[in-house]
Design a protein around this motif. Structure first.
Motif, short mmCIF file in Angstrom:
data_model
loop_
_atom_site.label_atom_id
_atom_site.label_comp_id
_atom_site.label_asym_id
_atom_site.label_seq_id
_atom_site.Cartn_x
_atom_site.Cartn_y
_atom_site.Cartn_z
N HIS A 80 0.81 7.32 2.77
CA HIS A 80 0.44 7.45 4.18
C HIS A 80 1.28 6.57 5.11
CE1 HIS A 80 -2.96 9.97 3.23
NE2 HIS A 80 -3.30 9.10 2.27
N ARG A 81 2.17 5.80 4.54
CA ARG A 81 2.97 4.89 5.37
C ARG A 81 4.43 5.27 5.27
NH1 ARG A 81 0.88 -1.10 5.01
NH2 ARG A 81 2.07 -1.08 6.93
N THR A 82 5.16 5.02 6.35
CA THR A 82 6.59 5.28 6.39
C THR A 82 7.30 4.01 6.82
OG1 THR A 82 6.21 7.57 7.03
CG2 THR A 82 8.40 6.68 7.45
N LEU A 83 8.37 3.70 6.17
CA LEU A 83 9.17 2.54 6.54
C LEU A 83 10.57 3.04 6.87
CD1 LEU A 83 9.33 -0.54 6.73
CD2 LEU A 83 10.01 -0.56 4.32
N ASP B 38 0.86 -1.18 0.00
CA ASP B 38 0.00 0.00 0.00
C ASP B 38 0.89 1.23 0.00
OD1 ASP B 38 -2.17 1.69 0.21
OD2 ASP B 38 -2.41 1.35 2.37
N LEU B 39 1.22 1.73 -1.15
CA LEU B 39 2.13 2.87 -1.27
C LEU B 39 1.35 4.13 -1.61
CD1 LEU B 39 5.01 1.15 -3.27
CD2 LEU B 39 4.89 1.60 -0.81
N ASP B 40 0.36 4.45 -0.82
CA ASP B 40 -0.48 5.61 -1.12
C ASP B 40 0.04 6.88 -0.46
OD1 ASP B 40 -1.01 5.18 1.51
OD2 ASP B 40 -3.14 4.75 1.25
#
Length: 124
Positions: free
Chosen positions: A5-8, A1-3
């Motif tokens: 809103h996520r951080t890795l 899910d690369l929209d």
């Protein structure tokens, strides 16, 4: 899910030394196994508190046991010639409860073909 809103977050580590150490350990194990096979030696490890007994292929062969069997103290004792069992067990108990750490005992074993084999074992 690369929209978006996520951080890795992560890290990169150099594991070269660890890989070299693992390779050296594996090579050492191979050399020990080769030396044991050439010398007709079996090795064992008994983790007494856990009740775990581990044999290599040479120990199975020398004791006349199937590698399909799981070694245990009772299994090992049953493989010892009946005339030697009491003395071997007394010797072991004296070692376990004594001041010394070394254990050396000779005994006979009768494998499934009922051929008698004279063995010596040493432990620490």
């Amino acid at each position: 899910d690369l929209d978006g809103h996520r951080t890795l977050v992560g890290g990169v580590f150099d594991v070269s030394a660890r890989r070299r150490e693992r390779q050296a350990l594996e090579e050492s194990h191979r050399r020990i196994a080769l030396a044991n096979a050439a010398g007709g030696i079996g090795t064992w490890e008994w983790r007494i508190p856990e009740g775990e007994l581990h044999w290599d292929d040479g120990a199975y062969q020398l004791m006349g046991a199937s590698t399909a069997s799981k070694p245990s103290y009772a299994h090992w004792l049953a493989l010892i010639h009946p005339e030697d069992r009491d003395a071997v067990e007394r010797n072991l108990q004296a070692t376990l409860h004594g001041d010394g750490l070394d254990w050396l005992v000779e005994f006979r074993t009768a494998d499934t073909s009922r051929s008698v084999r004279h063995l010596s074992t040493v432990g620490r």
